[in-house]
Design a protein around this motif. Structure first.
Motif, mmCIF file in Angstrom:
data_model
loop_
_atom_site.group_PDB
_atom_site.id
_atom_site.type_symbol
_atom_site.label_atom_id
_atom_site.label_comp_id
_atom_site.label_asym_id
_atom_site.label_seq_id
_atom_site.Cartn_x
_atom_site.Cartn_y
_atom_site.Cartn_z
ATOM 1 N N LYS A 141 -15.191 6.221 -9.976
ATOM 2 C CA LYS A 141 -15.863 5.158 -9.212
ATOM 3 C C LYS A 141 -14.815 4.320 -8.457
ATOM 4 C CE LYS A 141 -18.956 1.289 -9.776
ATOM 5 N NZ LYS A 141 -17.963 0.512 -8.989
ATOM 6 N N ASP A 142 -13.770 3.922 -9.165
ATOM 7 C CA ASP A 142 -12.742 3.094 -8.536
ATOM 8 C C ASP A 142 -11.942 3.878 -7.493
ATOM 9 O OD1 ASP A 142 -13.556 0.953 -9.951
ATOM 10 O OD2 ASP A 142 -11.947 0.989 -11.434
ATOM 11 N N ALA A 143 -11.724 5.165 -7.735
ATOM 12 C CA ALA A 143 -10.991 5.976 -6.755
ATOM 13 C C ALA A 143 -11.784 6.032 -5.442
ATOM 14 C CB ALA A 143 -10.755 7.382 -7.292
ATOM 15 N N LEU A 144 -13.114 6.159 -5.555
ATOM 16 C CA LEU A 144 -13.943 6.219 -4.355
ATOM 17 C C LEU A 144 -14.048 4.849 -3.677
ATOM 18 C CD1 LEU A 144 -16.673 8.696 -5.603
ATOM 19 C CD2 LEU A 144 -14.852 9.162 -3.945
ATOM 20 N N ASP A 145 -14.106 3.789 -4.499
ATOM 21 C CA ASP A 145 -14.073 2.437 -3.921
ATOM 22 C C ASP A 145 -12.758 2.212 -3.178
ATOM 23 O OD1 ASP A 145 -16.573 1.791 -4.753
ATOM 24 O OD2 ASP A 145 -15.952 0.562 -6.465
ATOM 25 N N ALA A 146 -11.666 2.650 -3.802
ATOM 26 C CA ALA A 146 -10.346 2.505 -3.178
ATOM 27 C C ALA A 146 -10.327 3.250 -1.845
ATOM 28 C CB ALA A 146 -9.258 3.043 -4.100
ATOM 29 N N TYR A 147 -11.018 4.398 -1.828
ATOM 30 C CA TYR A 147 -11.077 5.197 -0.609
ATOM 31 C C TYR A 147 -11.835 4.473 0.497
ATOM 32 C CZ TYR A 147 -13.099 8.707 2.480
ATOM 33 O OH TYR A 147 -13.558 9.389 3.574
ATOM 34 N N ILE A 148 -13.009 3.950 0.165
ATOM 35 C CA ILE A 148 -13.825 3.271 1.174
ATOM 36 C C ILE A 148 -13.156 1.987 1.647
ATOM 37 C CG2 ILE A 148 -15.963 1.903 1.412
ATOM 38 C CD1 ILE A 148 -16.254 4.901 1.939
ATOM 39 N N GLN A 149 -12.550 1.256 0.704
ATOM 40 C CA GLN A 149 -11.925 -0.016 1.072
ATOM 41 C C GLN A 149 -10.472 0.155 1.521
ATOM 42 O OE1 GLN A 149 -12.585 -2.192 -2.545
ATOM 43 N NE2 GLN A 149 -14.799 -1.876 -2.379
ATOM 44 N N ARG A 150 -9.986 1.403 1.559
ATOM 45 C CA ARG A 150 -8.584 1.657 1.912
ATOM 46 C C ARG A 150 -7.670 0.752 1.098
ATOM 47 N NH1 ARG A 150 -11.175 5.189 3.943
ATOM 48 N NH2 ARG A 150 -11.136 5.863 6.113
ATOM 49 N N ASP A 151 -7.860 0.806 -0.226
ATOM 50 C CA ASP A 151 -7.173 -0.116 -1.129
ATOM 51 C C ASP A 151 -6.172 0.653 -2.000
ATOM 52 O OD1 ASP A 151 -6.391 -1.792 -3.180
ATOM 53 O OD2 ASP A 151 -8.388 -2.622 -3.523
ATOM 54 N N PRO A 152 -4.910 0.731 -1.553
ATOM 55 C CA PRO A 152 -3.936 1.531 -2.309
ATOM 56 C C PRO A 152 -3.624 0.950 -3.688
ATOM 57 C CG PRO A 152 -2.862 0.364 -0.502
ATOM 58 C CD PRO A 152 -4.330 0.121 -0.342
ATOM 59 N N GLU A 153 -3.836 -0.376 -3.851
ATOM 60 C CA GLU A 153 -3.525 -0.947 -5.172
ATOM 61 C C GLU A 153 -4.531 -0.508 -6.219
ATOM 62 O OE1 GLU A 153 -2.541 -5.117 -5.375
ATOM 63 O OE2 GLU A 153 -1.318 -4.884 -3.561
ATOM 64 N N LEU A 154 -5.799 -0.495 -5.818
ATOM 65 C CA LEU A 154 -6.826 -0.001 -6.733
ATOM 66 C C LEU A 154 -6.566 1.481 -7.037
ATOM 67 C CD1 LEU A 154 -9.402 -0.528 -8.312
ATOM 68 C CD2 LEU A 154 -10.745 -0.109 -6.236
ATOM 69 N N ALA A 155 -6.144 2.208 -6.011
ATOM 70 C CA ALA A 155 -5.853 3.635 -6.199
ATOM 71 C C ALA A 155 -4.708 3.822 -7.194
ATOM 72 C CB ALA A 155 -5.514 4.279 -4.857
ATOM 73 N N LEU A 156 -3.683 2.979 -7.080
ATOM 74 C CA LEU A 156 -2.551 3.060 -8.021
ATOM 75 C C LEU A 156 -3.004 2.749 -9.443
ATOM 76 C CD1 LEU A 156 0.478 1.460 -6.134
ATOM 77 C CD2 LEU A 156 0.447 3.687 -7.278
ATOM 78 N N ASP A 157 -3.943 1.800 -9.543
ATOM 79 C CA ASP A 157 -4.482 1.424 -10.847
ATOM 80 C C ASP A 157 -5.194 2.623 -11.494
ATOM 81 O OD1 ASP A 157 -5.236 -0.625 -12.842
ATOM 82 O OD2 ASP A 157 -7.260 -0.153 -12.133
ATOM 83 N N VAL A 158 -5.960 3.358 -10.692
ATOM 84 C CA VAL A 158 -6.654 4.553 -11.200
ATOM 85 C C VAL A 158 -5.637 5.552 -11.755
ATOM 86 C CG1 VAL A 158 -7.992 6.595 -10.513
ATOM 87 C CG2 VAL A 158 -8.636 4.332 -9.648
ATOM 88 N N ARG A 159 -4.595 5.723 -10.992
ATOM 89 C CA ARG A 159 -3.544 6.653 -11.372
ATOM 90 C C ARG A 159 -2.929 6.281 -12.719
ATOM 91 N NH1 ARG A 159 1.917 7.152 -8.753
ATOM 92 N NH2 ARG A 159 2.233 9.317 -8.172
ATOM 93 N N GLN A 160 -2.750 4.979 -12.945
ATOM 94 C CA GLN A 160 -2.215 4.533 -14.235
ATOM 95 C C GLN A 160 -3.159 4.880 -15.372
ATOM 96 O OE1 GLN A 160 0.751 3.471 -14.774
ATOM 97 N NE2 GLN A 160 1.289 3.427 -12.617
ATOM 98 N N ARG A 161 -4.471 4.699 -15.108
ATOM 99 C CA ARG A 161 -5.451 4.867 -16.179
ATOM 100 C C ARG A 161 -5.564 6.323 -16.633
ATOM 101 N NH1 ARG A 161 -9.335 1.566 -12.780
ATOM 102 N NH2 ARG A 161 -11.108 2.542 -13.800
ATOM 103 N N ASP A 162 -5.082 7.250 -15.807
ATOM 104 C CA ASP A 162 -5.159 8.655 -16.206
ATOM 105 C C ASP A 162 -4.401 8.884 -17.517
ATOM 106 O OD1 ASP A 162 -6.108 11.248 -15.765
ATOM 107 O OD2 ASP A 162 -4.183 11.901 -15.003
ATOM 108 N N HIS A 163 -3.414 8.051 -17.744
ATOM 109 C CA HIS A 163 -2.606 8.110 -18.945
ATOM 110 C C HIS A 163 -3.455 7.901 -20.212
ATOM 111 C CE1 HIS A 163 1.268 8.461 -20.577
ATOM 112 N NE2 HIS A 163 1.394 7.226 -20.995
#
Lengths: 241, 241
Positions: A141-163
């Motif tokens: 959900k957040d990855a897609l929100d990051a995509y629509i809002q062009r929000d690289p910080e939210l995208a980075l946050d998603v990447r962290q959560r994969d851990h």
């Protein structure tokens, strides 16, 4: 040809087409998010009908990917997008492919639900899997929100959560091994549950890959700090040699 | 703009660029084929050094995918390819993604080799896995030949052979279950071997997907006879409920 040389009319129509594709991505994302949660619920509730529905609904997800690819190819064929627009169109195709894969994993999970309901439940497993699925659904959900809002910080946050998801998977892997060793009658069920857990872990990888696409098309590159790799079960031995 | 409107010079240079990308695909394919065979050999020979080499070599495969994507994107940005050329460029990007995934599976297989060499071997397993890997490597080789020769019949043949791989996988799955039930000390090794078998089965799916890309860009559509779906282990119960 640069954007400024195009007539406002052409630019507008290009933007409209791109918006249409992005709307399809969001629709596809919504279906995939629902599939993840419903597949996990079907397992926990031992609800075969719901599992069956998840399996059937996958066709709509596949059809949307096909449609997005065709629209994107048409857009590239009809117009010559600028480098940054091109990057967006190519990212869209990759994101659609990621969503399709996640949908496939949800469908596979639902298939296994139909088998697992025939077996004695493994204590605590389906709850743990549901929590893992919920975490991955949140990432998507957040990855897609990051995509629509062009929000690289939210995208980075998603990447962290994969851990976190990787850790949940590793814990489940150990648990399944223990259950299997305790009682061989648990082996078949645990093999299926383990597959499900692994598939959810892979869903997390795809959500992460979507967020990396966002980072890539906003910033033009993907941060190098190779994200911590997931599957440490290759180093598990649990004493059985 | 149709092809006939372009100057011979531009068409030539486009063709040359496309040939360059296709050469990179073949190079990538060669590395991936070698990785599959070497990963399987490292398992059978219990050769940790070879396994380590397979893991390291994956970086070159990833770098080639990146390079192919960049060249393809540049080609799309600089020129406005005709619909059929566009189809080729997009197919190339998909094929590169398939190859990268297969390379990842080979790397993962090699990782598990390093763990499995510490454990008591499971009788007959590594030979069966090597045969399965060899079959998939042959499929990949033919899929790439079909791509270069634009040969949809060879591509269809690859698609058919995926069925064999699925059967090999299903047989191995049953065998691993039996070994685990016989002796819990086999469980950890069998879990790893099962993962390896599943990953080879997935490599087969990716080789099939490459052959489908060939069919798609030669004929413009993919035959509808939904290819027989692979994983029937979801219906395995082996009596253990």
């Amino acid at each position: 040809m640069t954007d400024s040389m195009q007539s406002p009319h052409i630019v507008k129509s290009y933007d409209r087409d791109l918006e249409g594709i992005q709307a399809s991505i969001m629709k596809m994302g919504g279906l995939v998010e629902a599939a993840i949660l419903e597949a996990a619920n079907s397992l926990e509730m031992r609800d075969e009908e719901l599992a069956e529905r998840v399996r059937k609904n996958d066709a709509a997800i596949d059809a949307l990917e096909e449609q997005i690819n065709q629209e994107a190819a048409r857009l590239l064929a009809l117009r010559q997008p600028s480098a940054s627009d091109l990057r967006v169109v190519l990212s869209v195709m990759k994101i659609a492919a990621n969503l399709e894969r996640i949908g496939d994993y949800a469908k596979n999970m639902a298939k296994r639900t139909s088998v697992l309901v025939q077996m004695t439940p493994i204590e605590g497993a389906s709850g743990a899997i549901r929590r893992m699925a919920k975490t991955v659904e949140g990432m998507l959900k957040d990855a897609l929100d990051a995509y629509i809002q062009r929000d690289p910080e939210l995208a980075l946050d998603v990447r962290q959560r994969d851990h976190e998801v990787d850790q949940m998977y590793n814990a489940l892997f150990r648990e399944f091994l223990t259950f299997m060793m305790e009682d061989p009658r648990n082996i078949t069920a645990c093999m299926h549950l383990h597959f499900i857990a692994k598939n959810i872990e892979r869903m997390g990888d795809h959500a992460t890959s979507i967020s990396e696409q966002v980072i890539y098309f906003v910033t033009g590159s993907i941060p190098e700090d190779a994200r911590p790799k997931s599957d440490t079960t290759v180093y598990e031995t649990t004493g059985a040699k």
